[in-house]
Write a protein that holds these residues in place. Structure first.
Motif, PDB file in Angstrom:
ATOM      1  N   CYS A 252      42.148  85.063  69.965  1.00 22.76           N
ATOM      2  CA  CYS A 252      41.862  84.453  70.816  1.00 22.76           C
ATOM      3  C   CYS A 252      41.520  85.072  72.231  1.00 22.76           C
ATOM      4  O   CYS A 252      42.777  85.989  72.637  1.00 22.76           O
ATOM      5  N   GLY A 253      40.489  84.846  72.720  1.00 29.08           N
ATOM      6  CA  GLY A 253      40.341  85.612  74.114  1.00 29.08           C
ATOM      7  C   GLY A 253      39.313  86.760  73.910  1.00 29.08           C
ATOM      8  O   GLY A 253      39.047  87.493  75.007  1.00 29.08           O
ATOM      9  N   ALA A 254      39.254  87.399  72.811  1.00 28.36           N
ATOM     10  CA  ALA A 254      38.630  88.667  72.597  1.00 28.36           C
ATOM     11  C   ALA A 254      37.219  88.570  72.420  1.00 28.36           C
ATOM     12  O   ALA A 254      36.779  87.427  72.226  1.00 28.36           O
ATOM     13  N   PRO A 255      36.277  89.616  72.808  1.00 26.33           N
ATOM     14  CA  PRO A 255      34.900  89.426  72.636  1.00 26.33           C
ATOM     15  C   PRO A 255      34.500  89.166  71.188  1.00 26.33           C
ATOM     16  O   PRO A 255      35.184  89.545  70.266  1.00 26.33           O
ATOM     17  N   THR A 256      33.339  88.413  71.116  1.00 25.33           N
ATOM     18  CA  THR A 256      32.982  88.077  69.848  1.00 25.33           C
ATOM     19  C   THR A 256      31.362  88.438  69.510  1.00 25.33           C
ATOM     20  O   THR A 256      30.761  88.368  70.628  1.00 25.33           O
ATOM     21  N   THR A 257      31.360  88.953  68.359  1.00 27.10           N
ATOM     22  CA  THR A 257      29.764  89.478  67.999  1.00 27.10           C
ATOM     23  C   THR A 257      29.477  88.444  66.846  1.00 27.10           C
ATOM     24  O   THR A 257      30.021  88.666  65.796  1.00 27.10           O
ATOM     25  N   ASN A 258      28.147  88.150  66.679  1.00 25.57           N
ATOM     26  CA  ASN A 258      27.823  87.383  65.605  1.00 25.57           C
ATOM     27  C   ASN A 258      26.323  87.186  65.981  1.00 25.57           C
ATOM     28  O   ASN A 258      25.867  86.346  66.587  1.00 25.57           O
ATOM     29  N   PHE A 259      25.485  88.044  65.362  1.00 24.76           N
ATOM     30  CA  PHE A 259      23.944  87.776  64.880  1.00 24.76           C
ATOM     31  C   PHE A 259      23.480  88.120  63.546  1.00 24.76           C
ATOM     32  O   PHE A 259      24.220  88.805  62.971  1.00 24.76           O
ATOM     33  N   TRP A 260      22.098  87.733  63.534  1.00 27.15           N
ATOM     34  CA  TRP A 260      21.429  87.933  62.239  1.00 27.15           C
ATOM     35  C   TRP A 260      20.204  88.048  62.249  1.00 27.15           C
ATOM     36  O   TRP A 260      19.382  87.596  63.189  1.00 27.15           O
TER      37      TRP A 260
END
Length: 331
Positions: A252-260
């Motif tokens: 929680c609170g950490a950066p997120t990467t999600n792309f396709w």
């Protein structure tokens, strides 16, 4: 199935999907700089393929699930269900209500045949209204109780009309016609091309900036997975490459990467970009299929939160899914 907005979903909108812990394998280390010819504009389908021409006529797909020690297929969401003889069940940390649906709801389905994943054919004869959810009532604006009652489960559990699979015991989905799977291909060179395209995209730059802003000790690439699918449409002699980039091991609170990104292989072996954009609601993509017979592929996978099977088209739009509502803290 449309996702029900819950307290936890509203909270996610405030704190971001970085609140979801998503654990998986580590990505590879930072690659050496590579010269790469830029692909075409982001989110602009190439002129040589129309991915929207048959959007309203794909093969309908219905996902299967387990409830009351049986296998069911979810046929339709019941926004105002009429039912009798409801039973409340609790199994595998999930609450369920199973009831007899109205004759009107089942009239158009009785006796129809579906093809279950794998080719088994099932004639629909036994039906139920089923509502499912997990979590605690307090997260559903019911702070005065710690127990789900039948009414609350139906109100919050996204009830569906379901048919029991009595003949076809396995399979993750059913459809009105056989779904044509694209043939998996092992091609490291195509995977590397797709990886370069993803690293050269604006979404990679956003990920790097996000990691720096959060003072993460590692590069975003070290904490991300590059999931590739390469598959050939034998009928049309076309090869497709899907590349899903997502962060792992964050809390929680950490950066997120999600792309396709989705690419088609040209005759000279280079990649033609079809789609490239952020997909914050997708957890994984596992298979390329043809749902409409047009040559525009769809992908089967899993949603991020709450989890559940999904089907997305070549633009990344969800065309089918079965996500059970979750009421609780996502962290």
């Amino acid at each position: 199935m449309q996702l029900l907005e819950t307290v936890s979903w509203r909270a996610l909108g405030l704190i971001g999907l970085g609140a979801v812990a998503f654990v998986g394998s580590r990505g590879s280390s930072q690659p050496r700089p590579i010269a790469f010819e830029p692909v075409i504009a982001i989110d602009t389908p190439v002129a040589s393929i129309d991915v929207t021409a048959h959007e309203d006529a794909p093969t309908p797909i219905y996902f299967t699930f387990t409830a009351d020690h049986a296998r069911w297929v979810a046929l339709a969401t019941l926004h105002r269900p009429h039912y009798t003889a409801p039973r409340k069940l609790e199994e595998d940390y999930q609450y369920e209500v199973i009831a007899t649906p109205s004759a009107r709801d089942i009239a158009s389905w009785r006796g129809r045949e579906l093809v279950v994943d794998g080719g088994c054919r099932e004639k629909l004869e036994s039906f139920a209204m089923i509502a499912r959810l997990s979590g605690e009532p307090v997260y559903a604006d019911q702070p005065s109780t710690t127990t789900w009652d039948i009414r609350a489960l139906v109100d919050h559990g996204e009830p569906v009309l379901a048919a029991k699979l009595t003949h076809c015991a396995t399979g993750t989905f059913a459809s009105t016609a056989p779904v044509r799977r694209l043939e998996p291909v092992v091609d490291p060179a195509l995977v590397e091309q797709a990886r370069r395209a993803m690293l050269a995209s604006p979404f990679a730059e956003l990920a790097a900036d996000d990691w720096k802003r959060m003072n993460e000790p590692k590069s975003w690439i070290e904490d991300s997975t590059f999931d590739a699918l390469v598959a050939r449409d034998v009928a049309r002699d076309v090869t497709w490459v899907s590349m899903h980039v997502h962060a792992n091991g964050i809390g929680c609170g950490a950066p997120t990467t999600n792309f396709w990104g989705l690419f088609r292989v040209r005759g000279d072996g280079s990649l033609e970009q079809i789609t490239l954009h952020a997909v914050n609601d997708i957890g994984s993509l596992r298979e390329l299929v043809d749902l409409d017979g047009t040559g525009s592929p769809s992908l089967l996978g899993e949603s991020l939160f709450p989890g559940g099977p999904i089907a997305v088209n070549a633009r990344g739009d969800q065309v089918a899914g079965d996500q059970v509502p979750f009421f609780g803290c996502p962290c």
